[in-house]
Design an enzyme around this catalytic site. Structure first.
Site, PDB file in Angstrom:
ATOM      1  N   LYS A  24     -36.938   3.057  30.349  1.00  0.00           N
ATOM      2  CA  LYS A  24     -37.165   3.515  29.505  1.00  0.00           C
ATOM      3  C   LYS A  24     -36.411   4.469  28.408  1.00  0.00           C
ATOM      4  CE  LYS A  24     -39.741   7.580  31.361  1.00  0.00           C
ATOM      5  NZ  LYS A  24     -38.984   8.778  31.030  1.00  0.00           N
ATOM      6  N   ASN A  25     -35.123   4.960  30.058  1.00  0.00           N
ATOM      7  CA  ASN A  25     -33.994   6.253  29.424  1.00  0.00           C
ATOM      8  C   ASN A  25     -33.406   5.263  28.552  1.00  0.00           C
ATOM      9  OD1 ASN A  25     -35.859   8.147  30.346  1.00  0.00           O
ATOM     10  ND2 ASN A  25     -34.661   8.120  32.580  1.00  0.00           N
ATOM     11  N   ARG A  44     -39.956  15.748  24.998  1.00  0.00           N
ATOM     12  CA  ARG A  44     -39.174  16.833  24.767  1.00  0.00           C
ATOM     13  C   ARG A  44     -37.832  16.657  25.253  1.00  0.00           C
ATOM     14  NH1 ARG A  44     -35.553  17.185  28.299  1.00  0.00           N
ATOM     15  NH2 ARG A  44     -35.462  19.438  27.523  1.00  0.00           N
ATOM     16  N   CYS A  96     -41.377  21.437  31.515  1.00  0.00           N
ATOM     17  CA  CYS A  96     -42.172  20.773  31.286  1.00  0.00           C
ATOM     18  C   CYS A  96     -42.300  21.207  33.242  1.00  0.00           C
ATOM     19  CB  CYS A  96     -41.678  18.998  31.806  1.00  0.00           C
ATOM     20  SG  CYS A  96     -40.556  18.402  31.862  1.00  0.00           S
ATOM     21  N   ARG A 143     -36.068  23.249  31.379  1.00  0.00           N
ATOM     22  CA  ARG A 143     -35.559  22.499  30.932  1.00  0.00           C
ATOM     23  C   ARG A 143     -34.767  23.016  29.251  1.00  0.00           C
ATOM     24  NH1 ARG A 143     -37.659  17.302  32.454  1.00  0.00           N
ATOM     25  NH2 ARG A 143     -35.872  16.399  31.250  1.00  0.00           N
ATOM     26  N   PRO A 144     -33.675  23.384  30.006  1.00  0.00           N
ATOM     27  CA  PRO A 144     -33.126  24.231  28.685  1.00  0.00           C
ATOM     28  C   PRO A 144     -32.556  22.907  27.886  1.00  0.00           C
ATOM     29  CG  PRO A 144     -31.682  24.285  30.586  1.00  0.00           C
ATOM     30  CD  PRO A 144     -33.140  24.274  31.043  1.00  0.00           C
ATOM     31  N   ILE A 145     -32.505  23.746  26.220  1.00  0.00           N
ATOM     32  CA  ILE A 145     -31.070  23.039  25.836  1.00  0.00           C
ATOM     33  C   ILE A 145     -29.727  22.996  25.169  1.00  0.00           C
ATOM     34  CG2 ILE A 145     -32.762  21.446  24.769  1.00  0.00           C
ATOM     35  CD1 ILE A 145     -32.800  23.877  22.396  1.00  0.00           C
ATOM     36  N   ASP A 146     -29.816  24.543  26.217  1.00  0.00           N
ATOM     37  CA  ASP A 146     -28.208  24.555  25.880  1.00  0.00           C
ATOM     38  C   ASP A 146     -26.835  24.167  25.408  1.00  0.00           C
ATOM     39  OD1 ASP A 146     -28.263  24.487  28.662  1.00  0.00           O
ATOM     40  OD2 ASP A 146     -26.791  26.209  28.896  1.00  0.00           O
ATOM     41  N   LEU A 147     -26.480  23.216  26.483  1.00  0.00           N
ATOM     42  CA  LEU A 147     -25.603  22.379  26.632  1.00  0.00           C
ATOM     43  C   LEU A 147     -26.032  21.324  24.802  1.00  0.00           C
ATOM     44  CD1 LEU A 147     -25.604  21.564  30.030  1.00  0.00           C
ATOM     45  CD2 LEU A 147     -24.448  22.720  28.985  1.00  0.00           C
ATOM     46  N   ASP A 202     -34.604  11.617  39.787  1.00  0.00           N
ATOM     47  CA  ASP A 202     -35.730  10.490  39.585  1.00  0.00           C
ATOM     48  C   ASP A 202     -36.087   9.536  41.008  1.00  0.00           C
ATOM     49  OD1 ASP A 202     -34.581  10.179  35.887  1.00  0.00           O
ATOM     50  OD2 ASP A 202     -35.483  12.112  36.698  1.00  0.00           O
ATOM     51  N   ARG A 236     -45.698   6.808  31.697  1.00  0.00           N
ATOM     52  CA  ARG A 236     -45.186   6.989  30.878  1.00  0.00           C
ATOM     53  C   ARG A 236     -43.922   6.439  31.123  1.00  0.00           C
ATOM     54  NH1 ARG A 236     -43.638  13.233  31.759  1.00  0.00           N
ATOM     55  NH2 ARG A 236     -41.428  12.358  30.536  1.00  0.00           N
TER      56      ARG A 236
HETATM   57  C1  EPZ Z   1     -32.646  12.267  31.561  1.00  0.00           C
HETATM   58  O1  EPZ Z   1     -32.709  14.307  30.635  1.00  0.00           O
HETATM   59  C2  EPZ Z   1     -33.414  11.852  31.522  1.00  0.00           C
HETATM   60  N1  EPZ Z   1     -34.641  12.095  30.869  1.00  0.00           N
HETATM   61  C3  EPZ Z   1     -34.557  12.481  33.075  1.00  0.00           C
HETATM   62  O2  EPZ Z   1     -35.711  11.170  33.584  1.00  0.00           O
HETATM   63  C4  EPZ Z   1     -33.163  12.248  34.329  1.00  0.00           C
HETATM   64  O3  EPZ Z   1     -34.012  13.247  35.206  1.00  0.00           O
HETATM   65  C5  EPZ Z   1     -32.180  13.117  34.020  1.00  0.00           C
HETATM   66  O4  EPZ Z   1     -31.663  12.727  32.746  1.00  0.00           O
HETATM   67  C6  EPZ Z   1     -30.792  13.942  34.581  1.00  0.00           C
HETATM   68  O5  EPZ Z   1     -30.536  12.132  35.374  1.00  0.00           O
HETATM   69  C7  EPZ Z   1     -34.422  11.349  29.882  1.00  0.00           C
HETATM   70  O6  EPZ Z   1     -32.835   9.954  30.012  1.00  0.00           O
HETATM   71  C8  EPZ Z   1     -35.380  10.624  28.571  1.00  0.00           C
HETATM   72  P1  EPZ Z   1     -29.803  16.671  31.809  1.00  0.00           P
HETATM   73  P2  EPZ Z   1     -32.512  14.867  30.479  1.00  0.00           P
HETATM   74  O7  EPZ Z   1     -30.136  17.016  30.422  1.00  0.00           O
HETATM   75  O8  EPZ Z   1     -31.025  14.572  29.780  1.00  0.00           O
HETATM   76  C9  EPZ Z   1     -30.024  20.767  32.954  1.00  0.00           C
HETATM   77  C10 EPZ Z   1     -37.788  10.450  33.643  1.00  0.00           C
HETATM   78  O9  EPZ Z   1     -38.474  10.796  34.974  1.00  0.00           O
HETATM   79  N2  EPZ Z   1     -29.336  21.145  31.290  1.00  0.00           N
HETATM   80  O10 EPZ Z   1     -29.015  15.614  32.450  1.00  0.00           O
HETATM   81  O11 EPZ Z   1     -33.218  15.693  29.791  1.00  0.00           O
HETATM   82  C11 EPZ Z   1     -31.277  20.873  33.511  1.00  0.00           C
HETATM   83  O12 EPZ Z   1     -32.093  22.100  32.801  1.00  0.00           O
HETATM   84  C12 EPZ Z   1     -37.044  11.634  33.598  1.00  0.00           C
HETATM   85  O13 EPZ Z   1     -37.041   9.066  33.356  1.00  0.00           O
HETATM   86  C13 EPZ Z   1     -29.200  22.457  31.327  1.00  0.00           C
HETATM   87  O14 EPZ Z   1     -28.976  23.737  31.785  1.00  0.00           O
HETATM   88  O15 EPZ Z   1     -31.308  15.369  32.151  1.00  0.00           O
HETATM   89  C14 EPZ Z   1     -31.064  19.582  34.023  1.00  0.00           C
HETATM   90  O16 EPZ Z   1     -30.734  21.198  35.431  1.00  0.00           O
HETATM   91  C15 EPZ Z   1     -36.946  12.875  34.036  1.00  0.00           C
HETATM   92  N3  EPZ Z   1     -29.453  22.835  29.836  1.00  0.00           N
HETATM   93  C16 EPZ Z   1     -29.778  19.092  34.388  1.00  0.00           C
HETATM   94  O17 EPZ Z   1     -29.152  19.486  33.046  1.00  0.00           O
HETATM   95  C17 EPZ Z   1     -29.177  21.384  28.704  1.00  0.00           C
HETATM   96  O18 EPZ Z   1     -28.712  22.165  27.698  1.00  0.00           O
HETATM   97  C18 EPZ Z   1     -29.653  17.768  33.730  1.00  0.00           C
HETATM   98  O19 EPZ Z   1     -30.563  17.348  32.175  1.00  0.00           O
HETATM   99  C19 EPZ Z   1     -29.364  20.778  29.089  1.00  0.00           C
HETATM  100  C20 EPZ Z   1     -29.398  19.917  30.333  1.00  0.00           C
END
Ligand code: EPZ
Length: 418
Positions: free
Chosen positions: A22-23, A92, A116, A121-125, A305, A397
């Protein structure tokens, strides 16, 4: 309303093939926007999240249609660059579509995806990375307005190796003149798969899977046919279920090195693991041994995960385990449901102490998120007696047919629609 009924306590035996990831498929569908030619994604999983991403690309004016298990996407007629909250609310992680829309349209408007069940789930990065490429970004009452008319290649230093931000920025750099470099990039296999897909379209991405990724922009990308990687989390889920129930199961069509962080920890519970080609076999009996400290972290460490599924398995361990969740701030919600099955778990912030008990008993439980729901199914399979798992739509999902898969392995499990 649907529910999954499980009569637990049976060991699992047999073979199971793993669905496409999926991912990996989600960002690959988003990356189809980078070309105006048709793309065929082979063996694409039929999942609620995939359908949500298909709704988004169709909303933008693109064509997206399954033919059996092959999904054809053609973004020749993309006519919109606005993604409203209805769409981002359903998925999201759709934030990573920003990069591909900016590459193609140079302007994009997307509603803030919000948090969620497992975290804010911030998007600052994502935002900081796009600003490093001179994208002008404003937040207008929750709508992120991106002006990429003057965007150009550059060097991006990620404060954290975010998977989604890395994917977003790879797509943002794919059509930019010059070389874009992502430093402290995520190293997950899904990143490698996305890079391979963009390169199959004629892109020039190197270093995916390492901490520095280089994207040399090209003028145009062409269509292709691509089969994404197998789902390493689904594979891990089946393996963890066998460690919980006992049995002897071969999981097929996996990439063994993708799940090393999972199989090495399963061995600590006393399970026997053997690998042959793209098959991984697990044998387990009796109660799993505890894992004294299990920490989640970025790849190739133990994946977040898989944290709920391991917790469910460890509820029957012959001792205590400590689970530390380093990625998400609220990823233990499912443990309240496990307590209803007789588990002994204490949660404080990002730490869960799991005191193993000899048996769990069946109960009525409610899935509240994707991997937490999978954990409840694992616990139900291991428990004595009947369990009912409500809200299986959360599980759908990410798992195409979780009850069918476990029934194939001898479990007494079925889905009922009321
Ligand atoms: C991906 O989410 C996966 N989703 C998640 O799988 C997975 O848990 C996660 O990576 C970590 O491996 C998909 O690929 C669709 P991140 P993503 O950005 O990209 C923080 C599932 O069950 N962060 O690596 O959202 C965030 O808060 C899902 O299939 C910021 O602070 O993960 C978290 O603590 C759940 N600012 C950490 O980074 C940002 O701008 C990891 O997030 C972005 C993220």
């Amino acid at each position: 309303m649907q529910k999954i009924i499980v009569d637990g306590g049976l060991p699992l035996y047999g073979e199971i093939s793993v669905q496409t990831a999926k991912n990996a498929a989600l960002p690959i569908i988003a990356a189809c926007i980078l070309t105006d030619e048709p793309v065929v994604i082979e063996n694409c999983p039929h999942l609620n999240d995939i359908n949500a991403m298909i709704d988004i690309v169709r909303h933008l004016g693109c064509f997206a249609q399954f033919d059996g298990d092959d999904l054809t996407v053609c973004c020749k007629d993309i006519s919109l660059n606005v993604i409203n909250s209805d769409l981002t609310g359903k998925l999201r992680s759709s934030i990573f579509i920003l990069g591909s829309i900016l590459s193609r349209c140079r302007r994009a408007y997307i509603s803030h995806p919000g948090g969620c069940e497992i975290g804010l789930r911030p998007i600052d990065l994502h935002i900081a990375g796009l600003k490093s490429l001179s994208v002008k970004i404003e937040d207008d009452c929750g709508v992120i307005c991106c002006d990429g008319l003057e965007m150009h290649s550059g060097v991006i230093n990620l404060d954290f190796a975010s998977v989604g931000a890395t994917e977003n920025l790879m797509m943002a750099g794919a059509l930019l003149d010059g070389e874009t470099v992502i430093v402290n990039a995520a190293r997950e296999p899904e990143i490698v798969d996305l890079a391979a897909f963009i390169n199959a379209m004629g892109g020039k991405i190197t270093g995916a899977g390492e901490s520095i990724i280089r994207i040399v922009g090209v003028k145009k990308l062409h269509g292709c046919r691509y089969r994404p990687m197998p789902d390493r989390i689904c594979a891990g889920t089946y393996l963890a279920a066998v460690a919980a129930t006992g049995g002897n199961v071969t999981v097929k069509d996996v990439v063994p090195e993708h799940i090393l962080g999972i199989t090495e920890r399963l061995k600590k519970t006393g399970a026997r693991i053997s690998v042959r080609g793209s098959s991984v076999r697990i044998t387990a009996d009796g109660r799993p041994r505890p894992i004294h400290k299990l920490e989640t972290n970025v790849y190739p460490a133990f994946p977040t995960d898989m944290q709920p599924q391991f917790c469910a398995m460890l509820t029957r361990a012959s001792g205590s385990s400590v689970i530390i969740e380093n990625l998400f701030e609220n990823r233990f919600g499912y443990t309240n449901e496990l307590l209803r099955m007789g588990a002994a778990i204490t949660v404080k912030d990002r730490i869960a102490v799991v005191n193993g008990v000899p048996t769990l008993h069946g109960a009525a439980v409610r899935a509240c998120d994707l991997r937490g729901g999978a954990a409840l199914v694992i616990a139900a399979l291991a428990a004595e007696g009947r369990s009912v798992v409500y809200c299986p739509e959360h599980i759908d999902r990410g798992y195409e047919h979780i009850e069918t898969d476990f029934a194939l392995l001898g479990a007494k499990i079925r889905r009922v629609t009321e």
